[in-house]
Scaffold this motif. Structure first.
Motif, PDB file in Angstrom:
ATOM      1  N   ALA A   1      15.909  23.679  -2.264  1.00 32.92           N
ATOM      2  CA  ALA A   1      16.630  23.739  -1.188  1.00 32.92           C
ATOM      3  C   ALA A   1      17.909  25.205  -0.805  1.00 32.92           C
ATOM      4  N   GLY A   2      17.921  25.040  -1.647  1.00 31.95           N
ATOM      5  CA  GLY A   2      19.036  26.006  -1.667  1.00 31.95           C
ATOM      6  C   GLY A   2      18.990  27.633  -1.843  1.00 31.95           C
ATOM      7  N   ASP A   3      17.329  27.371  -2.688  1.00 34.31           N
ATOM      8  CA  ASP A   3      16.206  29.435  -2.518  1.00 34.31           C
ATOM      9  C   ASP A   3      15.786  29.137  -0.967  1.00 34.31           C
ATOM     10  N   LEU A   4      14.745  27.982  -0.065  1.00 42.95           N
ATOM     11  CA  LEU A   4      14.880  27.861   0.890  1.00 42.95           C
ATOM     12  C   LEU A   4      15.591  28.492   1.782  1.00 42.95           C
ATOM     13  N   GLY A   5      16.672  27.964   1.798  1.00 39.25           N
ATOM     14  CA  GLY A   5      18.356  27.617   2.663  1.00 39.25           C
ATOM     15  C   GLY A   5      18.444  26.299   3.746  1.00 39.25           C
ATOM     16  N   TYR A   6      19.473  26.266   3.743  1.00 36.97           N
ATOM     17  CA  TYR A   6      19.641  25.412   4.746  1.00 36.97           C
ATOM     18  C   TYR A   6      19.546  25.749   6.257  1.00 36.97           C
ATOM     19  N   PRO A   7      19.593  24.815   7.287  1.00 38.66           N
ATOM     20  CA  PRO A   7      18.731  23.358   6.906  1.00 38.66           C
ATOM     21  C   PRO A   7      17.458  22.769   6.315  1.00 38.66           C
ATOM     22  N   VAL A   8      16.914  22.126   5.305  1.00 36.15           N
ATOM     23  CA  VAL A   8      15.447  21.860   4.863  1.00 36.15           C
ATOM     24  C   VAL A   8      14.931  20.418   5.729  1.00 36.15           C
ATOM     25  N   VAL A   9      13.854  20.470   5.513  1.00 43.02           N
ATOM     26  CA  VAL A   9      13.190  19.653   6.012  1.00 43.02           C
ATOM     27  C   VAL A   9      12.535  18.839   4.191  1.00 43.02           C
ATOM     28  N   VAL A  10      13.181  17.784   3.956  1.00 43.82           N
ATOM     29  CA  VAL A  10      12.513  17.091   3.764  1.00 43.82           C
ATOM     30  C   VAL A  10      11.612  15.211   3.478  1.00 43.82           C
ATOM     31  N   LYS A  11      10.386  15.711   2.507  1.00 41.26           N
ATOM     32  CA  LYS A  11       9.187  14.678   2.896  1.00 41.26           C
ATOM     33  C   LYS A  11       9.033  13.427   1.616  1.00 41.26           C
ATOM     34  N   PRO A  12       8.718  12.706   2.148  1.00 40.95           N
ATOM     35  CA  PRO A  12       8.045  11.715   1.014  1.00 40.95           C
ATOM     36  C   PRO A  12       6.319  12.615   0.616  1.00 40.95           C
ATOM     37  N   VAL A  13       6.121  12.247  -0.811  1.00 41.71           N
ATOM     38  CA  VAL A  13       4.922  13.019  -0.474  1.00 41.71           C
ATOM     39  C   VAL A  13       3.879  12.138   0.164  1.00 41.71           C
ATOM     40  N   ARG A  14       4.569  10.371   0.415  1.00 41.48           N
ATOM     41  CA  ARG A  14       3.774   9.739   1.308  1.00 41.48           C
ATOM     42  C   ARG A  14       4.145   8.625   2.175  1.00 41.48           C
ATOM     43  N   SER A  15       4.074   8.520   3.250  1.00 40.21           N
ATOM     44  CA  SER A  15       5.381   8.188   4.768  1.00 40.21           C
ATOM     45  C   SER A  15       5.121   5.966   3.795  1.00 40.21           C
ATOM     46  N   VAL A  16       3.840   5.975   2.993  1.00 33.93           N
ATOM     47  CA  VAL A  16       4.435   4.897   2.382  1.00 33.93           C
ATOM     48  C   VAL A  16       4.722   4.643   0.875  1.00 33.93           C
ATOM     49  N   ILE A  17       5.953   4.302   0.768  1.00 29.09           N
ATOM     50  CA  ILE A  17       6.757   5.039  -0.751  1.00 29.09           C
ATOM     51  C   ILE A  17       5.990   3.512  -1.900  1.00 29.09           C
ATOM     52  N   GLU A  18       5.886   4.234  -2.537  1.00 31.29           N
ATOM     53  CA  GLU A  18       5.364   3.182  -3.374  1.00 31.29           C
ATOM     54  C   GLU A  18       5.947   2.845  -5.068  1.00 31.29           C
ATOM     55  N   SER A  19       6.669   4.135  -5.522  1.00 34.43           N
ATOM     56  CA  SER A  19       7.534   3.436  -6.319  1.00 34.43           C
ATOM     57  C   SER A  19       9.149   3.129  -6.030  1.00 34.43           C
ATOM     58  N   GLY A  20       9.372   2.001  -6.883  1.00 34.98           N
ATOM     59  CA  GLY A  20       9.903   1.288  -7.588  1.00 34.98           C
ATOM     60  C   GLY A  20       9.983  -0.018  -6.848  1.00 34.98           C
ATOM     61  N   PRO A  21      11.325  -0.777  -6.810  1.00 36.66           N
ATOM     62  CA  PRO A  21      10.733  -2.119  -6.522  1.00 36.66           C
ATOM     63  C   PRO A  21       9.847  -2.792  -5.456  1.00 36.66           C
ATOM     64  N   LEU A  22      10.653  -2.142  -4.627  1.00 42.47           N
ATOM     65  CA  LEU A  22       9.601  -2.344  -3.142  1.00 42.47           C
ATOM     66  C   LEU A  22       9.008  -1.107  -2.641  1.00 42.47           C
ATOM     67  N   ARG A  23       8.210  -1.528  -1.849  1.00 47.94           N
ATOM     68  CA  ARG A  23       7.237  -0.294  -1.373  1.00 47.94           C
ATOM     69  C   ARG A  23       8.431  -0.629   0.299  1.00 47.94           C
ATOM     70  N   ARG A  24       8.260   1.269   0.273  1.00 50.17           N
ATOM     71  CA  ARG A  24       9.204   1.461   1.783  1.00 50.17           C
ATOM     72  C   ARG A  24       8.293   2.331   2.028  1.00 50.17           C
ATOM     73  N   ARG A  25       8.708   2.478   3.702  1.00 53.32           N
ATOM     74  CA  ARG A  25       8.008   2.969   4.281  1.00 53.32           C
ATOM     75  C   ARG A  25       9.844   4.580   5.259  1.00 53.32           C
ATOM     76  N   SER A  26       8.860   5.511   4.609  1.00 56.51           N
ATOM     77  CA  SER A  26       9.858   7.151   5.564  1.00 56.51           C
ATOM     78  C   SER A  26       9.361   7.802   6.206  1.00 56.51           C
ATOM     79  N   GLY A  27      10.084   8.364   7.593  1.00 58.25           N
ATOM     80  CA  GLY A  27       9.545   9.960   7.555  1.00 58.25           C
ATOM     81  C   GLY A  27      10.113  10.933   6.853  1.00 58.25           C
ATOM     82  N   SER A  28      10.191  12.467   7.638  1.00 59.66           N
ATOM     83  CA  SER A  28      10.611  13.217   7.375  1.00 59.66           C
ATOM     84  C   SER A  28      11.954  13.102   7.666  1.00 59.66           C
ATOM     85  N   LEU A  29      13.411  13.997   6.670  1.00 56.72           N
ATOM     86  CA  LEU A  29      14.146  13.622   7.521  1.00 56.72           C
ATOM     87  C   LEU A  29      15.279  14.881   7.015  1.00 56.72           C
ATOM     88  N   LEU A  30      15.558  15.266   7.937  1.00 55.33           N
ATOM     89  CA  LEU A  30      16.765  16.988   7.947  1.00 55.33           C
ATOM     90  C   LEU A  30      17.765  16.689   6.703  1.00 55.33           C
TER      91      LEU A  30
END
Length: 386
Positions: free
Chosen positions: A148-177
Motif C-alpha cells: 500500500a505504501g508503494d502504490l500510494g493511498y487510497p488502495v483497494v484491498v481484496k480477499p483472494v476469493r470472496s468466500v474466505i475459508e481460512s480460520g475457524p469459520l467461512r465468511r464472505r467479503s468483497g473489496s474494501l477501500l
C-alpha cells in the motif's frame, strides 16, 4: 417457451430476484431457495411457484447440500442455478450427489475455483489485454502495508476469493477501500493474511454481463455505472446499457476461455483514459444489476437454462439506452451528496426517475417492494446475434 422447472438459490439477493422474474417471463416454473431466517425478496415474488428454506450455504455446507439433494431427488427439478459465491462453491463440490437428479451445467470444479480466484483473474486478464490496475499479492499484514505504501493511498484491498475459508469459520467479503495504514490493518483483521492490494484506478465502471458457453457469448449486456453505493467503491445504484465494443467482446471471451468458465457471469471493468479497460472483478453467477439486462431484452437466466437443457438458443445482446435503479441505494447516494454539500447533485439523484428497470419494485410484481414505483420489465427487445 420452455415449461421446465428451475431451482434458484440465494433468494435473499437482488440478483436472484431478477433471475426468478426473468425465468418466469421465459416460461419456466421457478422454485426459490433462501437461507433459514433471512429476508428473501424472491420469496415475495409472484414469479415463484414454490419457496423452500435451506441452511446457509456459507455456514453449513453439508446442511445446504442435503436440503438441495432432498428437493431434487424426485427428479422433478430440471435445472439448478446457484445464486451466490458460497452456493456456487458448495454445489460444485457436491455435484456428484446432485447431477444424478438435476442438470447444473457448471464447468469443472477446477474452472469454478479459478473463476472465483481474484489472483487468477488478474493473471488471465493481463494475458488478454484487460490488465487490472497494479496489483500485489500479499501473504501478511506487513506485506500489505508495504504494498500500500508503494502504490500510494487510497488502495483497494481484496480477499483472494470472496468466500474466505481460512480460520475457524467461512465468511464472505468483497473489496474494501483503505485510505491509511490503520485502515489496511483493520481490513487485514477482517480478510485474513492472504489478500490482493490494488492501486485505485480512476475511470467509468462498466459491467459486462452475459452467458458464455461452448466458446461463444449466448447473451451480452454491457452497461456503464452512473452512480454507485458506496460512492467511493460500491455496486451500481444507477446505470445504463451501452453498445459493447467488438474489441472488448473479443477480450472478454478470451478471458473466460482461459479461466474455463461456462455459465452466467459479470465482469466489472474500468474504462482507461487513454483507451482500453482494466478488469477489476468477476462474478461467475447471477449478479446484482441483472434485471437491467433482462429489461433491455437480454434474458440471461433464460438463455443459460435453455442451453443447459439442450434447447435452441438465439444469441442476444441487450439494447442500449435502458436504465437501472437500485432505489434504496440510490437514495442513500443522494442523501450523501446532500450531506457533503452538493444540493444540485442530490436533487438530480433524488428526483423521480421514469422508464427505469428497478432492482426490487415492479408494477406486475409488487411484493418485493412498495407498490407504485414504476418499473420497465422486459420493455425492450434484445438484438439477435448472427
Amino acid at each position: 417457451m420452455s415449461s421446465a422447472r428451475v431451482l434458484v438459490t440465494d433468494g435473499e439477493t437482488r440478483a436472484c430476484l431478477a433471475a426468478v422474474r426473468g425465468l418466469s417471463a421465459g416460461g419456466f416454473e421457478v422454485i426459490s431457495a433462501a437461507p433459514d431466517g433471512q429476508v428473501a425478496p424472491a420469496h415475495w415474488s409472484r414469479a415463484v411457484r414454490r419457496r423452500i428454506r435451506t441452511p446457509h450455504p456459507l455456514t453449513d455446507e453439508p446442511g445446504f447440500l442435503a436440503a438441495l439433494a432432498d428437493e431434487v431427488a424426485g427428479g422433478e427439478v430440471d435445472v439448478l442455478v446457484p445464486g451466490g459465491d458460497a452456493s456456487l462453491l458448495d454445489i460444485s463440490r457436491g455435484r456428484a450427489r446432485l447431477e444424478e437428479h438435476v442438470r447444473i451445467g457448471l464447468p469443472s470444479a477446477d474452472a469454478v475455483w479459478r473463476s472465483l480466484d481474484k489472483a487468477e483473474l488478474s493473471e488471465a486478464a493481463t494475458r488478454w489485454g484487460l490488465t487490472p490496475p497494479t496489483t500485489v499479492v500479499c501473504r501478511s499484514a506487513d506485506e500489505a502495508l508495504g504494498a500500500a505504501g508503494d502504490l500510494g493511498y487510497p488502495v483497494v484491498v481484496k480477499p483472494v476469493r470472496s468466500v474466505i475459508e481460512s480460520g475457524p469459520l467461512r465468511r464472505r467479503s468483497g473489496s474494501l477501500l483503505a485510505a491509511a495504514p490503520a485502515e489496511v490493518t483493520a481490513v487485514m483483521d477482517q480478510l485474513g493474511d492472504d489478500v490482493l492490494v490494488q492501486r485505485l484506478a480512476v475511470g467509468a465502471v462498466l459491467s459486462f454481463g452475459g452467458v458464455f458457453a461452448g466458446g461463444r457469448l449466448l447473451g451480452e449486456a454491457v452497461s456503464r455505472y452512473e452512480r454507485t453505493w458506496l460512492p467511493s467503491s460500491g455496486s451500481a445504484s444507477f446505470s445504463e446499457t451501452i453498445d459493447g465494443a467488438p474489441e472488448l467482446r473479443a477480450r472478454v471471451c478470451a478471458l473466460l476461455t482461459a479461466l474455463g468458465w461456462e455459465g452466467l457471469f459479470e465482469l466489472e471493468l474500468i474504462e482507461r483514459e487513454g483507451g482500453g479497460w482494466h478488469a477489476i472483478d468477476m462474478n461467475p453467477r447471477p449478479y446484482g444489476s441483472m434485471s437491467l439486462a433482462i429489461g433491455a431484452g437480454c434474458n440471461l437466466p433464460v438463455l443459460w437454462c435453455r442451453h443447459v437443457l439442450d434447447e435452441p438458443v438465439t444469441a442476444t445482446r441487450a439494447v442500449a439506452g435502458v436504465r437501472y435503479r437500485w432505489t434504496d441505494a440510490d437514495v442513500r447516494h443522494g442523501l450523501w451528496q446532500l450531506r457533503t454539500g452538493h444540493p444540485a447533485a442530490a436533487a438530480r439523484v433524488l428526483r423521480p426517475h421514469r422508464h427505469v428497470v428497478h432492482a426490487f419494485a415492479g408494477d406486475h410484481d409488487p411484493g418485493p417492494a412498495s407498490p407504485g414505483s414504476r418499473s420497465w420489465p422486459l420493455a425492450a427487445r434484445g438484438v439477435p446475434v448472427p
